[in-house]
Design a protein around this motif. Structure first.
Motif, PDB file in Angstrom:
ATOM      1  N   ASP A 177       0.826  -1.213   0.000  1.00 42.05           N
ATOM      2  CA  ASP A 177       0.000   0.000   0.000  1.00 42.05           C
ATOM      3  C   ASP A 177       0.857   1.259   0.000  1.00 42.05           C
ATOM      4  OD1 ASP A 177      -2.303  -1.507  -0.039  1.00 42.05           O
ATOM      5  OD2 ASP A 177      -2.613  -1.419   2.129  1.00 42.05           O
ATOM      6  N   THR A 178       1.877   1.284   0.851  1.00 34.94           N
ATOM      7  CA  THR A 178       2.752   2.459   0.901  1.00 34.94           C
ATOM      8  C   THR A 178       3.543   2.599  -0.389  1.00 34.94           C
ATOM      9  OG1 THR A 178       2.948   2.332   3.305  1.00 34.94           O
ATOM     10  CG2 THR A 178       4.642   3.573   2.142  1.00 34.94           C
TER      11      THR A 178
ATOM     12  N   SER B 161       2.750   1.822  -3.312  1.00 35.65           N
ATOM     13  CA  SER B 161       1.894   2.294  -4.406  1.00 35.65           C
ATOM     14  C   SER B 161       1.861   3.819  -4.472  1.00 35.65           C
ATOM     15  CB  SER B 161       0.474   1.751  -4.248  1.00 35.65           C
ATOM     16  OG  SER B 161      -0.174   2.339  -3.127  1.00 35.65           O
ATOM     17  N   CYS B 162       2.323   4.478  -3.408  1.00 32.99           N
ATOM     18  CA  CYS B 162       2.356   5.948  -3.354  1.00 32.99           C
ATOM     19  C   CYS B 162       3.740   6.504  -3.687  1.00 32.99           C
ATOM     20  CB  CYS B 162       1.928   6.426  -1.966  1.00 32.99           C
ATOM     21  SG  CYS B 162       0.244   5.943  -1.524  1.00 32.99           S
TER      22      CYS B 162
ATOM     23  N   GLN C 191      11.466  10.073   1.637  1.00 31.34           N
ATOM     24  CA  GLN C 191      10.122  10.626   1.829  1.00 31.34           C
ATOM     25  C   GLN C 191       9.697  11.554   0.696  1.00 31.34           C
ATOM     26  OE1 GLN C 191       7.599  10.319   4.617  1.00 31.34           O
ATOM     27  NE2 GLN C 191       6.648  11.072   2.728  1.00 31.34           N
TER      28      GLN C 191
ATOM     29  N   TYR D 105       7.351  10.012  -1.972  1.00 34.47           N
ATOM     30  CA  TYR D 105       6.086   9.400  -1.558  1.00 34.47           C
ATOM     31  C   TYR D 105       5.074  10.503  -1.276  1.00 34.47           C
ATOM     32  CZ  TYR D 105       8.441   4.896  -0.822  1.00 34.47           C
ATOM     33  OH  TYR D 105       9.131   3.727  -0.985  1.00 34.47           O
ATOM     34  N   ASN D 106       3.815  10.238  -1.592  1.00 34.59           N
ATOM     35  CA  ASN D 106       2.783  11.240  -1.305  1.00 34.59           C
ATOM     36  C   ASN D 106       2.013  10.936  -0.021  1.00 34.59           C
ATOM     37  OD1 ASN D 106       1.011   9.187  -2.026  1.00 34.59           O
ATOM     38  ND2 ASN D 106       0.468  10.095  -4.004  1.00 34.59           N
ATOM     39  N   ILE D 107       2.530   9.985   0.768  1.00 38.31           N
ATOM     40  CA  ILE D 107       2.033   9.747   2.117  1.00 38.31           C
ATOM     41  C   ILE D 107       3.239   9.637   3.044  1.00 38.31           C
ATOM     42  CG2 ILE D 107      -0.041   8.541   1.321  1.00 38.31           C
ATOM     43  CD1 ILE D 107       1.295   5.924   2.220  1.00 38.31           C
ATOM     44  N   GLN D 108       2.992   9.695   4.330  1.00 37.56           N
ATOM     45  CA  GLN D 108       4.078   9.595   5.294  1.00 37.56           C
ATOM     46  C   GLN D 108       4.656   8.181   5.305  1.00 37.56           C
ATOM     47  OE1 GLN D 108       5.337  12.182   7.099  1.00 37.56           O
ATOM     48  NE2 GLN D 108       6.954  10.765   7.729  1.00 37.56           N
ATOM     49  N   VAL D 109       5.973   8.097   5.235  1.00 38.16           N
ATOM     50  CA  VAL D 109       6.663   6.805   5.292  1.00 38.16           C
ATOM     51  C   VAL D 109       7.033   6.508   6.744  1.00 38.16           C
ATOM     52  CG1 VAL D 109       8.721   5.546   4.566  1.00 38.16           C
ATOM     53  CG2 VAL D 109       7.540   7.030   2.946  1.00 38.16           C
ATOM     54  N   THR D 110       6.666   5.327   7.206  1.00 38.53           N
ATOM     55  CA  THR D 110       6.893   4.965   8.607  1.00 38.53           C
ATOM     56  C   THR D 110       8.164   4.145   8.773  1.00 38.53           C
ATOM     57  OG1 THR D 110       5.663   2.877   8.454  1.00 38.53           O
ATOM     58  CG2 THR D 110       4.392   4.883   8.960  1.00 38.53           C
TER      59      THR D 110
ATOM     60  N   TYR E  67       7.520   0.579   7.760  1.00 38.01           N
ATOM     61  CA  TYR E  67       7.606   0.354   6.313  1.00 38.01           C
ATOM     62  C   TYR E  67       9.058   0.212   5.872  1.00 38.01           C
ATOM     63  CZ  TYR E  67       7.653   1.423   1.310  1.00 38.01           C
ATOM     64  OH  TYR E  67       7.881   1.375  -0.047  1.00 38.01           O
TER      65      TYR E  67
END
Length: 266
Positions: free
Chosen positions: A158-159, A161-162, A219, A222-227, A230
């Protein structure tokens, strides 16, 4: 999180592929005593040091990573090499260099047309520029295989894919040549070569970490926050993939497709 500032401390030791590929650039450029040389995308300066040994002229290394330039100055201060932090797109030299040396950096340029125009201006008449960089969408089948597993894994798909790739990979040498010709440079050699070397799974992972991870785990792309979770899962999947790719001997046949191009300012 990985970027070139963070990997700078281990880049010089782990950048095995970049170092070996640079030898071909030295052959193409045939640096002469007295040549002024720009090392474009110099990293921690280990290639700049080799350039310094070939010429008494000015040697300048530029890189956008402050961490890389900090290490370059730390390692090679006192060797009459000037290191500067700025983007290739921001080059502001004019008729200054006989040689522009660009090793494993071209794929990272944000605006290649702007970079090549600036390089043309920076070169003296009959000056030469050579690049070496990974090429084609299948630039390293081993890396691509590992990344496909990241794409499919429940903990990372899921991550990932961003993620948007930051790299320029062209599929033919003619496409690379066209960029240089459009910038007013005459291409004398342009070929995409297949290079295969054998490494342990651990070495293959270190090679991945020496460059590719600065994109895949950054980061910025990516268009979401990377943890942290992850990143840990991503790295474990990559490591496991290289272990699975190893032959009975324990070696991974690591293949890269690389563009080697030499251009001249006429």
């Amino acid at each position: 999180m990985s970027n070139f500032n963070e990997i700078s401390s281990k880049y010089e030791k782990d950048s095995v592929i970049q170092k070996s590929a640079s030898e071909i650039l030295f052959d193409l450029l045939n640096i002469q005593p007295g040549d002024n040389v720009l090392d474009l995308g110099c990293g921690t300066g280990h290639i700049s040091k080799l350039i310094r040994a070939k010429t008494d002229g000015q040697v300048v290394g530029v890189d956008p990573s402050e961490g890389m330039i900090e290490k370059a100055n730390e390692h090679y201060s006192g060797q009459n090499i000037l290191f500067h932090t700025h983007l290739a797109e921001q080059l502001d030299y004019k008729d200054e260099f006989e040689i522009i040396f660009c090793n494993s950096a071209f794929q990272w340029f944000i605006d290649t047309k702007k970079v090549l125009k600036a390089c043309n201006i920076a070169l003296r008449q009959n000056g030469k520029m050579a690049i070496q960089a990974p090429a084609t969408n299948n630039y390293c089948p081993n890396f691509i295989q590992a990344i496909e597993e990241v794409k499919r894994h429940e903990s990372t798909k899921d991550t990932f894919s961003c993620f948007t790739s930051p790299w320029l990979f062209l599929n033919t040498s003619d496409e690379y040549s066209a960029l240089f010709e459009e910038a007013g440079l005459s291409v004398e050699k342009s070929s995409i070569d297949k290079v295969t070397t054998s490494h342990s799974a651990e070495e293959a992972y270190k090679i991945f970490e020496s460059g590719a991870s600065a994109g895949y785990l950054n980061q910025t792309y990516y268009n979401i926050q990377v943890t942290r979770e992850y990143i840990e899962s991503f790295r474990n999947i990559i490591k496991k993939s290289f272990e699975d790719q190893a032959k009975e001997t324990g070696q991974v046949d690591l293949t890269f497709y690389r563009i080697y191009l030499l251009a001249v300012k006429k």
